[in-house]
Design a protein around this motif. Structure first.
Motif, short mmCIF file in Angstrom:
data_model
loop_
_atom_site.label_atom_id
_atom_site.label_comp_id
_atom_site.label_asym_id
_atom_site.label_seq_id
_atom_site.Cartn_x
_atom_site.Cartn_y
_atom_site.Cartn_z
N ILE A 1 0.83 -1.20 0.00
CA ILE A 1 0.00 0.00 0.00
C ILE A 1 0.87 1.26 0.00
N THR A 2 1.87 1.29 0.88
CA THR A 2 2.73 2.47 0.97
C THR A 2 3.55 2.67 -0.29
N THR B 1 3.04 1.56 -3.38
CA THR B 1 2.23 1.94 -4.53
C THR B 1 1.79 3.39 -4.44
N SER B 2 1.42 3.82 -3.26
CA SER B 2 0.98 5.22 -3.08
C SER B 2 2.12 6.19 -3.38
N ILE B 3 3.32 5.86 -2.92
CA ILE B 3 4.47 6.75 -3.13
C ILE B 3 4.81 6.85 -4.61
N VAL C 1 2.91 6.26 -7.25
CA VAL C 1 1.87 6.97 -7.99
C VAL C 1 1.95 8.47 -7.71
N THR C 2 2.27 8.84 -6.47
CA THR C 2 2.41 10.26 -6.13
C THR C 2 3.57 10.89 -6.89
N SER D 1 3.22 3.21 -13.18
CA SER D 1 2.11 3.46 -12.26
C SER D 1 0.91 2.58 -12.58
N LEU E 1 -0.66 -0.38 -10.17
CA LEU E 1 -2.07 -0.38 -9.78
C LEU E 1 -2.74 -1.70 -10.18
#
Length: 351
Positions: free
Chosen positions: A87-88, A90-92, A94-95, A265, A269
């Motif tokens: 989760i962390t 992937t979020s980083i 994508v950001t 990205s 996802l």
């Protein structure tokens, strides 16, 4: 001009290998893995190797996995950590991708300025290479630009056909021969390349414009007294044409990086939710009593846990595969212009 026909650079300014021989000198297998292999293929290959190592390790006499799971609750300990990491991570990623792409956003004035600069650069290139209109596709544009340099080389060689200075004639013939050889290899790569694939950037990396600018200027300095006005003019035209290749390559490289980050990205996802689901299944339903027995002499729990582990690290491996290529390209094109960052680039035609 002892180095004229070896020209090129693995320097970060001039680029990658020119031909098969110099590619091998560069470390063909290393470059092939870092740049040429499809990123999804590389990711799958790494995951298969990791899976095989995990399975083989279970057969070398270490503590049985079932015993570890029964006594230490190893399944929950191992796979629960993947939840937060996926989760962390992937979020980083994508950001970061969104921050990069935010450079494409702007007011109409800035967008119009970008458009005008792009059109002006295309017109300058067309004027320099004597083309009425250049192709709109990146591969076609670079092809015509390299072909224009090749034509300038032919004109330069023709300008010194009657030159009495044998040393000057030899230096220019060596130089133009190198230009034509490098151009032929690059044009072969660019001819059927489509942007979005690595082939366009690979062709651009193989053209060592920095070394060729240096060699042309060195000819002028070494033979200043022997060069005719016509030859000097042709050298100027050669250098002016070569100077256009740097901005063109950097522009297409930037677009390619954005393209790759979008693919990265999107891939993360796609993988993240299935990976998280598998992690949840492993934590919730798998313990030391699951799937008793063996398959091909290997405990079924080893097969299952190894597969789960590989799925858990798949987003990270995909990330590594894409970043390795982006970082390698960035390193080989650090300096735009007449600079060669590595000493080896002075003696090898790497691009």
């Amino acid at each position: 001009m002892s180095n004229a026909n070896s020209g090129a650079t693995d320097d970060g300014s001039a680029s990658g290998p020119e031909d098969t021989e110099s590619t091998e000198r560069l470390g063909g297998l290393k470059l092939w893995l870092l740049l040429r292999v499809n990123r999804l293929t590389l990711t799958a290959s790494v995951l298969i190797v990791v899976f095989a190592i995990l399975v083989v390790t279970s057969q070398i006499g270490l503590t049985p996995l079932r015993e570890i799971v029964a006594n230490q609750d190893g399944i929950e300990f191992l796979f629960s950590s993947f939840i937060g990491a996926i989760i962390t991570g992937t979020s980083i990623v994508v950001t970061i991708n969104q921050l990069v792409l935010s450079q494409e956003l702007g007011a109409v004035g800035s967008q119009r300025s970008r458009m005008q600069e792009s059109v002006k650069f295309r017109q300058d290139t067309e004027d320099t290479i004597s083309e009425d209109i250049s192709p709109p596709e990146p591969a076609g544009f670079l092809f015509e630009l390299v072909d224009g340099v090749q034509e300038r080389a032919d004109e330069l060689e023709s300008a010194i056909e009657d030159e009495r200075d044998a040393e000057l004639r030899e230096a220019i013939n060596d130089y133009t021969g190198d230009v034509r050889k490098n151009a032929d290899h690059v044009k072969d790569d660019l001819e059927d390349a489509q942007f979005g694939t690595f082939e366009v950037i690979w062709g651009a990396l193989k053209y060592n414009y920095s070394r060729k600018i240096y060699d042309a200027r060195k000819i002028r300095v070494d033979h200043e007294d022997s060069l005719t006005e016509e030859a000097n003019e042709k050298l100027d035209e050669m250098i002016d044409t070569l100077k256009l290749f740097g901005p063109a390559r950097e522009h297409f490289k930037t677009l390619y990086f954005q393209w790759e980050l979008i693919n990265l990205s999107r891939g993360l996802l796609y993988i993240a939710v299935p990976a998280l689901t598998v992690m949840g299944i492993m934590i919730m339903y798998i313990d030391a009593s699951a799937l008793p027995g063996t398959t091909l002499g290997v405990d079924n729990l080893v097969w299952l846990t190894s597969a789960g582990f590989v799925i858990g690290i798949s987003p990270f491996v995909l990330f590594i595969a894409y970043i390795l290529r982006i970082a390698t390209i960035a390193k080989r094109t650090l300096a735009m212009g007449p600079f060669i960052l590595r000493e080896s680039g002075r003696d090898e035609d790497l691009g």
